[in-house]
Structure formats: structure tokens, C-alpha cells
Enzyme design. Structure first.
Site, short mmCIF file in Angstrom:
data_model
loop_
_atom_site.label_atom_id
_atom_site.label_comp_id
_atom_site.label_asym_id
_atom_site.label_seq_id
_atom_site.Cartn_x
_atom_site.Cartn_y
_atom_site.Cartn_z
N CYS A 88 0.82 -1.23 0.00
CA CYS A 88 0.00 0.00 0.00
C CYS A 88 0.85 1.27 0.00
CB CYS A 88 -0.94 0.01 1.20
SG CYS A 88 -1.93 -1.48 1.30
N HIS B 97 -3.60 6.79 2.69
CA HIS B 97 -3.97 5.50 2.10
C HIS B 97 -5.33 5.11 2.67
CE1 HIS B 97 -4.22 1.43 0.96
NE2 HIS B 97 -3.87 0.94 2.14
N ASN C 98 -10.07 -0.73 -0.04
CA ASN C 98 -8.61 -0.61 -0.02
C ASN C 98 -8.07 -1.11 -1.36
OD1 ASN C 98 -5.87 -0.98 0.31
ND2 ASN C 98 -6.01 -1.92 2.34
N1 ACO Z 1 -17.90 -9.25 9.45
C1 ACO Z 1 -18.28 -9.51 10.72
N2 ACO Z 1 -17.40 -9.83 11.69
C2 ACO Z 1 -16.09 -9.86 11.36
C3 ACO Z 1 -15.63 -9.60 10.06
C4 ACO Z 1 -16.60 -9.29 9.08
N3 ACO Z 1 -16.28 -8.99 7.80
N4 ACO Z 1 -14.29 -9.70 10.03
C5 ACO Z 1 -13.90 -10.01 11.27
N5 ACO Z 1 -14.99 -10.12 12.07
C6 ACO Z 1 -15.04 -10.43 13.50
C7 ACO Z 1 -13.85 -11.24 13.97
O1 ACO Z 1 -14.04 -12.62 13.72
C8 ACO Z 1 -13.82 -10.90 15.44
O2 ACO Z 1 -14.79 -11.70 16.09
P1 ACO Z 1 -14.49 -12.32 17.57
O3 ACO Z 1 -14.29 -11.12 18.45
O4 ACO Z 1 -15.71 -13.10 17.85
O5 ACO Z 1 -13.22 -13.12 17.40
C9 ACO Z 1 -14.30 -9.45 15.50
O6 ACO Z 1 -14.98 -9.22 14.25
C10 ACO Z 1 -13.19 -8.45 15.65
O7 ACO Z 1 -12.14 -8.77 14.74
P2 ACO Z 1 -10.84 -7.88 14.63
O8 ACO Z 1 -9.94 -8.44 13.57
O9 ACO Z 1 -10.25 -7.67 15.99
O10 ACO Z 1 -11.50 -6.51 14.12
P3 ACO Z 1 -10.84 -5.11 13.92
O11 ACO Z 1 -11.60 -4.13 14.69
O12 ACO Z 1 -9.35 -5.13 14.10
O13 ACO Z 1 -11.16 -4.82 12.37
C11 ACO Z 1 -9.93 -4.81 10.30
C12 ACO Z 1 -10.60 -5.66 11.38
C13 ACO Z 1 -11.00 -3.99 9.64
C14 ACO Z 1 -9.27 -5.73 9.29
C15 ACO Z 1 -8.88 -3.89 10.96
O14 ACO Z 1 -8.07 -4.64 11.84
C16 ACO Z 1 -7.97 -3.20 9.94
O15 ACO Z 1 -8.40 -2.35 9.20
N6 ACO Z 1 -6.67 -3.53 9.97
C17 ACO Z 1 -5.64 -2.82 9.19
C18 ACO Z 1 -5.68 -3.17 7.74
C19 ACO Z 1 -4.58 -2.43 7.04
O16 ACO Z 1 -4.37 -1.25 7.23
N7 ACO Z 1 -3.81 -3.11 6.22
C20 ACO Z 1 -2.68 -2.49 5.58
C21 ACO Z 1 -2.85 -2.39 4.17
S1 ACO Z 1 -3.24 -3.91 3.33
C22 ACO Z 1 -1.93 -4.23 2.23
O17 ACO Z 1 -0.84 -3.81 2.43
C23 ACO Z 1 -2.25 -5.12 1.06
#
Ligand code: ACO
Length: 326
Positions: free
Chosen positions: A113, A253, A283
Site C-alpha cells: 500500500c 492511504h 482498499n
Molecule cells: N464481518 C463480521 N465480523 C467480522 C468480520 C466481518 N467482515 N471480520 C472479522 N470479524 C469479527 C472477527 O471474527 C472478530 O470476532 P471475535 O471477536 O468473535 O473473534 C471481530 O470481528 C473483531 O475482529 P478484529 O480483527 O479484531 O477486528 P478489527 O476491529 O481489528 O477490524 C480490520 C478488522 C477492519 C481488518 C482492521 O483490523 C484493519 O483495518 N486492519 C488494518 C488493515 C490495514 O491497514 N492493512 C494495511 C494495508 S493492506 C496491504 O498492504 C495489502
């Protein structure tokens, strides 16, 4: 003193829209969860017969048209991508062929990214050193081909698209004022496509275990991003002796609206000075910043003399920023 100036922008989004409602029929998720946790409402999906270089070609044609230049005027094409047409040749070479940019060298940059800012930084060095006069810098992705559509933690995040800018050397106050590039390979396994390289070449096993799609430790990545981007933005402003109030626009980003809001609030920037198109694009990795920049430019949000800060974070891990005076 020669500076590199962005003389035009262009972008391309595929017409097919995949909404949160449609995704909710594919995996156990909901529009409410995706909107609240990420800010994404929909993302674009490329036609099956289109490739990553095709999207780049469309964005580049617009950037060239907006600059009033011919493809033969460009002497270098840099493509930032993690979803190129094939492992090699470089997607940049395929764009060079499609544009018939017969005087251009071409290569790819892989910094996930952060890739577009890495590519911009390389192009800026070439222009300031006088080696190249006009450079096409592109971010392009078809992440939908590398998405595990059974994994709700990643498939709701990614989208397809491309953005391009043309850089030209000039003597004046406008241009790229500084770029700042960082990486920490110790954290390589936070975001990855595990197979398809020399570590795990493609095999029946890698296909059956779905190792050719993006795997991400989302929450760890999230925490690292918030911490790192805050200090990155501080350092970039300090380096240029600017205060946040002097910024016209922050173009981050587009990974997660909560990450974007955390960075803006750390430097006391109101959200009307932050470019957000995550709701319609998701994204798009290396394409996200040039698409957002083109959206802002076409919407008339940037004027001559404005200070614009770009920042990104992604696989590698990598993170990067650029301060531009328009
Ligand atoms: N729908 C419903 N529930 C979901 C989903 C979904 N799509 N995805 C995950 N959950 C659930 C999980 O299973 C978890 O459930 P549990 O508590 O029962 O175990 C709960 O939601 C919380 O999951 P987390 O992963 O802790 O959620 P978080 O608040 O961290 O959000 C996310 C996840 C959106 C992916 C976030 O962590 C994020 O944006 N991370 C950074 C991504 C990023 O910036 N990446 C860099 C660029 S990518 C690249 O370089 C290609």
C-alpha cells in the site's frame, strides 16, 4: 533548484460495483459491521477479461490527456503494484507497450500500500538529478484476483482500480518538497500472499490450502498503523517546518476510516481537510493514493500553492509519506 511537479492526474475504476449487501450473501458479515469497522460501503471489481496493466493504461491515458502530452514524451514509467499481470515481465513494461511509450524505460515497485509513495520518491530523485524529464508514476491493482472470498476478515476490505500522475522537472516553488520511506521486514508476515514465490512455489497443495490469496493479521496491523502513521505525519511536517494548520489536504492511504481519523485527530486536523473515498473504493493498495489524489484534483479541492500530505502503510511492512506544494 529543480523540483518535480505533478502536472496532471488520472484514474480509472472498473464499472462493476460490489456492495456490502452483496458481500453479506457470500460470507457471514453485514453492511453494519463493514461500515462501522472500516468505512467501506462498496468496492469496484475488474471485468474477468481485464488485467492490472489494462487498468493502469486507462488511468495513464487520462493523465496524459490532462497534461496535453503524448506517450512518446515520457522517458520512464514506474508502476507500483502487488497484483501485477504476472510474476514477470514487469507490469510497467506491459503499460509501456499498451501506451506505445516508445522512449520510456519501465519497471515495477513492490511496497504494497506504500508502493505509490515509494514510486513517487524514486521518480522525484530521477527528476531532481536531471536523469529524466517526464515520468509517469502509476498505482494499479486487481486485488479481487488475490482475495479469499471465503475469508470474511479480508474479503470485505479490498477493491480494484488505478491512478496515475505525470511528473515534470521545473524551477519554482511548487513540487515534491520531501519524501520519507520506511520498512520493517521483521513484520513481513502481518500481510502476505503466502505462496507463488520461491518460498512456496505453486503446487496442488498451495492451491488446495488457498495460499495464493491475501492473508492478514488485521488487528495487529491496525495497531501498528495508528502508532506509526501518527509519528510519520509529525516527522514529515517538522521536516518541512510546517504546522498542521498550514495543510490544505491530507491524502491518506484508504485502508480503514478509523486509522485515518486517528491520524487526523492526533495532529488536530478537521476531517474536511482529509480526503476520503474509502466508502466507494475500499482498499486498493498501491492505487489508493493516486485515485484519491485524482478525485481531489477533479473536485477542485487542490489549488496552486496548497500544501498536501500523502501517507501510507502496508505489507512489508512499509510506510511512507510525501509533502507536496501544488
Ligand atoms: N464481518 C463480521 N465480523 C467480522 C468480520 C466481518 N467482515 N471480520 C472479522 N470479524 C469479527 C472477527 O471474527 C472478530 O470476532 P471475535 O471477536 O468473535 O473473534 C471481530 O470481528 C473483531 O475482529 P478484529 O480483527 O479484531 O477486528 P478489527 O476491529 O481489528 O477490524 C480490520 C478488522 C477492519 C481488518 C482492521 O483490523 C484493519 O483495518 N486492519 C488494518 C488493515 C490495514 O491497514 N492493512 C494495511 C494495508 S493492506 C496491504 O498492504 C495489502
Amino acid at each position: 533548484m529543480i523540483r518535480s511537479k505533478i502536472i496532471s492526474t488520472g484514474s480509472f475504476l472498473p464499472s462493476k460495483v460490489l456492495s456490502n449487501a452483496e458481500l453479506s450473501t457470500m460470507v457471514d458479515t453485514s453492511d453494519e459491521w463493514i461500515t462501522e469497522r472500516t468505512g467501506i460501503k462498496e468496492r469496484r471489481i475488474a471485468d474477468v477479461n481485464k488485467t492490472t496493466s489494462d487498468l493502469a493504461y486507462e488511468a495513464s491515458k487520462k493523465a496524459l490527456k490532462n497534461a496535453g502530452l503524448k506517450a512518446s514524451d515520457i522517458s520512464l514509467i514506474i508502476v507500483a503494484t502487488i497484483s501485477g499481470d504476472m510474476p514477470f515481465p514487469a507490469t510497467a513494461c506491459l503499460v509501456q507497450k499498451k501506451l506505445n511509450a516508445k522512449n520510456a524505460a519501465a519497471f515495477d515497485v513492490n511496497a504494497a500500500c506504500s508502493g505509490f509513495i515509494y514510486a513517487l520518491s524514486i521518480a522525484d530523485s530521477f527528476i531532481r538529478s536531471g536523469v529524466h524529464k517526464k515520468i509517469l508514476v502509476i498505482g494499479t491493482e486487481i486485488l479481487s484476483r488475490f482475495t479469499d472470498w471465503k475469508d470474511r476478515s479480508t474479503c470485505v476490505l479490498f477493491g480494484d482500480g488505478a491512478g496515475a500522475v505525470l511528473l515534470e522537472g521545473h524551477k519554482g516553488k511548487s513540487g515534491i518538497l520531501s519524501t520519507h520511506l520506511y520498512s520493517d521486514g521483521n513484520l513481513w508476515d502481518l500481510i502476505q500472499i503466502p505462496a507463488g514465490g520461491s518460498l512456496k512455489p505453486a503446487s496442488l497443495d498451495t492451491v488446495n490450502n488457498r495460499l495464493h490469496t491475501i492473508s492478514m493479521k488485521g488487528n495487529e496491523t491496525f495497531k501498528f498503523a495508528v502508532k506509526t502513521l501518527g509519528s510519520l505525519v509529525d516527522k514529515t511536517l517538522e521536516h518541512n517546518k510546517l504546522s498542521p494548520s498550514q495543510l490544505t489536504l491530507l491524502i491518506p492511504h484508504q485502508a480503514n476510516h478509523r486509522i485515518i481519523q486517528a491520524v487526523a485527530s492526533r495532529i488536530g486536523l478537521s476531517m474536511d481537510k482529509v480526503m476520503m473515498n474509502i466508502q466507494k473504493c475500499g482498499n486498493t493498495s498501491a492505487a489508493s493514493i493516486p485515485i484519491a489524489l485524482d478525485d481531489a484534483n477533479r473536485a477542485g479541492k487542490i489549488k496552486k500553492g496548497d500544501y498536501i500530505l500523502l501517507e501510507a502503510f502496508g505489507g512489508g511492512l512499509t510506510w511512507a509519506s510525501a509533502l507536496i506544494r501544488w
